[in-house]
Structures are given as structure tokens and as C-alpha cells.
Motif scaffolding. Structure first.
Motif, PDB file in Angstrom:
ATOM      1  N   SER A 355      44.431  17.370  81.939  1.00 51.55           N
ATOM      2  CA  SER A 355      43.057  17.796  82.216  1.00 51.55           C
ATOM      3  C   SER A 355      42.251  18.041  80.951  1.00 51.55           C
ATOM      4  CB  SER A 355      43.060  19.062  83.081  1.00 51.55           C
ATOM      5  OG  SER A 355      43.783  20.097  82.441  1.00 51.55           O
ATOM      6  N   GLU A 356      42.864  18.619  79.945  1.00 53.21           N
ATOM      7  CA  GLU A 356      42.117  18.921  78.727  1.00 53.21           C
ATOM      8  C   GLU A 356      41.687  17.628  78.024  1.00 53.21           C
ATOM      9  OE1 GLU A 356      42.840  21.098  74.429  1.00 53.21           O
ATOM     10  OE2 GLU A 356      43.880  21.875  76.207  1.00 53.21           O
ATOM     11  N   GLU A 360      37.695  16.119  77.633  1.00 47.58           N
ATOM     12  CA  GLU A 360      37.127  15.794  76.322  1.00 47.58           C
ATOM     13  C   GLU A 360      36.623  14.347  76.297  1.00 47.58           C
ATOM     14  OE1 GLU A 360      38.749  14.997  71.793  1.00 47.58           O
ATOM     15  OE2 GLU A 360      39.892  16.348  73.103  1.00 47.58           O
TER      16      GLU A 360
END
Length: 395
Positions: A355-356, A360
Motif C-alpha cells: 500500500s505504501e 506513492e
């Protein structure tokens, strides 16, 4: 100024041509010009040569049969019917300049309309039908490619001005002997295609999916994603592929959908807002271009639309745009090759699980598109060129 626009595809039919020409009409209407658009009927249910008021206050006359879902032989007949409809309708209208995009049959009819009133003709060259025909997999299309190229070249040489969507299209126009050419790269409406807005899912279970939104024609080779996805599905990968649109290679996609009816979803053409919703929901925007020299510097509308929604690209093809996507970290790039596309799909699936990282990348895609692909810049330049053609003619 009164502008006659001949557009084989236009509102309310969605698609890249509708999007680009709609932007041009919006700028012309903002400047106070009258615009009449001659286009194909949106579907088989509508009558002949109906008229509607377009979204920018332009008159839209439907002078040809609908195109979606027809066979190749039928499409040839439809192209001729549309050109005849343009000639008929133009006789009843007043205009100071004529603008047309491909196909060359439509452009030829637009040129005749301009010549009959002794007004300038502007050819908006978004793609080369001659080049596409030479690269077709169908022998009969390759056989008639010299005729298609000759018709295309004639329209280009007789145009007062040519608006080329890429440097490759500029070269096509130069080889034909066009008098004056301006390169105006396509953009997308970033107010419609943005990261904020509704979502769209193909199934209630909300499986992750890749989206192919737009034309699936000969030069695109969109079926490469079907072949790659099938390999991953056989391995047990859990995702869907959605095709929004149609094109000459649709039968290849139809065949794959019959083998994987729960995984390969075809929904046909959809309005821009629905395409935007699907784009921002998808884990990857699928875009492909075969190795056709005239399209080496193409900037596909479907790719820019996906990026504007914050969707990473899965891009199969070579050329300037592929290099741009790589250089700025906007997605996953390979050549037009099934083995390599399997790898990019797998990489996109893996990235979507983190998810991170995906957040981004999505932010980076949307920011890059907003800065580089806003169509207000390109459509304003195109409107300048159309205005100039009319002014120079009067002068």
C-alpha cells in the motif's frame, strides 16, 4: 468565424478522437466562434441525420452510420456512407473554415466541402491510416494500403494547414508534401480524469483489475494483454482484465473472453466520467503499441487518462513515451511481447499489494499528468491554428 468540423467519432460517442476534438471545440466556443460538427450516429437506434446541441453549444449533425461493433467489410461501407453524408450536409451549411481528422475518406469529403466554398481546409492528423494499413495482419487490408495512402496523401497535400499530433505524423505529412505543418501533442481533460471521484468495479467481489480503455486497433495490439493474463490465470493469479472500448482487433479479445468469462470483462464504450472512475479504481492502466515506425513518438490518450487518475501504467511498446514512463517511474514497461508483458503484469500485481509503494506511485502519476498532459494547452494551440487559417484566407 464559422467552423465546420468533420469528425468520424465525436460526442456523445466516447473515445480519444471525441476527447481531442471536444477540447478544440471547447476553446473555439470560448472565443465566440460558431461550430457545426458532422459525425456518425451514436448507435443503430437513432435516425438519419439527426441534430443535437453539443456540450459546448455546438450543433452536432449525425450524417453517417454507427461504427461500434461492426465487421471490417461493413466498416468499409460505413466509411463511404459517412463521406457521402458529409458532402450532402455541407451543401446546406455556411462556414469559413473546415477541419477534419482521419479517416482519409472523411478528410476527402471535408476537403471537397472546403473547395466548394473556397475556404481553407485544416487536417488534424491524429493517426495515419495508410501506415496502419501497411502494418495490418489482414492481407486484404495490406493489399489496398497503397490506395489508402494515396487518398490520405491527397488530403494532406491540399490542406491549407496540417495539425500533426506527433512528430511521426509530421513526417507522414511532410512525405505527402503538405504545405504547412504544426505539431500539437494531445492532452487530456484533467478536470475529468483526476484521482478524486467515484470508483467503478466490474464485479461485486471487488477483485483487483487492470483496465484497457480505448481503441483496440491494429497498431495497438491490445490482445497482448489477454495472452499474458491467461498465462497468469492458469498459474492461479487472482485479478480481472476489463476492456472498455472496441476496435478492429476486438474479435481476438472476444475469443479470450469466451475462454475466461469471469475474468475478462468487456463493457464496450463508456462515457468519460465512467472511464475515469474505472481508471482510478484499477491497479494498472493497460496501453500497448506495436512496433510501427510512424507511432514511435505517440502519446496514447488512454495512457495519459490513466496517469491523470493516478493509475500506474502497464505499457507494452517501445519509443519516446515508453522511455518517458520509465524515466519518471510512472509504471511498468516492456516491449510488445507476451513473455515480457507477463512480467510487467506480475510486477504491477506485486506492487499493488504494498500500500505504501502504490500510494506513492499513484501520487507521482497524477502530479506528472497534471503538469505535462493538461489538454487546455494543446487545444488552445489547435484553436489558434484554425483561427489563423481563416484569417489568412480572408487576408
Amino acid at each position: 468565424m464559422r467552423v465546420l468540423l468533420v469528425a468520424h467519432q465525436y460526442w456523445p460517442v466516447p473515445g480519444s478522437a471525441s476527447q481531442v476534438l471536444g477540447g478544440l471545440v471547447a476553446r473555439l466556443r470560448e472565443r465566440g466562434h460558431e461550430v457545426v460538427v458532422l459525425t456518425s450516429r451514436p448507435d443503430a437506434r437513432t435516425g438519419r441525420e439527426l441534430e443535437r446541441l453539443g456540450p459546448q453549444g455546438e450543433r452536432v449533425l449525425f450524417v453517417g452510420p454507427p461504427e461500434a461493433g461492426v465487421s471490417a467489410p461493413r466498416r468499409v461501407t460505413n466509411l463511404a456512407s459517412f463521406a457521402a453524408g458529409v458532402r450532402r450536409a455541407a451543401r446546406t451549411l455556411q462556414y469559413d473554415v473546415v477541419v477534419s481528422d482521419p479517416p482519409p475518406t472523411a478528410a476527402t469529403a471535408a476537403l471537397a466541402a472546403a473547395s466548394s466554398r473556397k475556404v481553407p481546409f485544416v487536417y488534424y492528423l491524429a493517426d495515419s491510416w495508410g501506415g496502419a494499413a501497411r502494418g495490418s495482419r489482414r492481407p486484404w487490408i495490406r493489399a489496398v494500403s497503397p490506395v489508402i495512402s494515396a487518398v490520405e496523401d491527397r488530403a494532406l497535400t491540399r490542406a491549407r494547414l496540417v495539425i500533426a499530433a506527433t512528430d511521426g505524423m509530421r513526417e507522414v505529412a511532410e512525405r505527402a508534401g503538405a504545405h504547412e505543418i504544426h505539431v500539437v501533442r494531445n492532452g487530456v481533460p484533467t478536470d475529468v480524469f483526476s484521482p478524486e471521484g467515484d470508483e467503478w468495479w466490474p464485479h461485486d467481489d471487488r477483485r483487483p483489475f487492470f483496465l484497457y480503455a480505448g481503441n483496440a486497433g491494429v497498431v495497438h495490439g491490445a490482445e497482448v494483454f489477454c495472452a499474458a493474463a491467461e498465462r497468469l490465470w492458469r498459474e492461479g493469479a487472482d485479478f480481472d482484465v476489463v476492456y472498455m472500448g472496441y476496435g478492429s482487433d476486438s474479435p481476438l479479445i472476444d475469443a479470450a473472453a469466451e475462454r475466461w468469462p469471469e475474468r475478462l470483462v468487456q463493457v464496450g464504450l463508456r462515457p468519460p466520467l465512467e472511464v475515469a472512475a474505472a481508471s482510478r479504481t484499477a491497479i494498472g492502466a493497460l496501453t500497448s503499441l506495436r512496433d510501427v515506425p510512424q507511432y514511435a513518438d505517440a502519446r496514447p490518450i488512454k495512457a495519459m487518462s490513466g496517469l491523470a487518475c493516478g493509475t500506474p501504467l502497464v505499457y507494452a511498446g517501445r519509443g519516446e513515451f515508453a522511455d518517458e514512463v520509465r524515466a519518471h517511474g510512472l509504471g511498468f514497461v516492456s516491449s510488445w511481447d507476451v513473455d515480457e508483458v507477463v512480467g510487467t503484469l506480475r510486477a504491477a500485481l506485486d506492487a499493488a499489494k504494498r500500500s505504501e509503494k502504490v500510494a506513492e506511485m499513484r501520487a507521482r502519476c497524477a502530479a506528472y499528468a497534471l503538469e505535462n498532459f493538461d489538454d487546455r494547452i494543446s487545444s488552445s494551440r489547435a484553436a489558434d491554428i484554425v483561427e489563423r487559417a481563416a484569417v489568412e484566407q480572408r487576408g
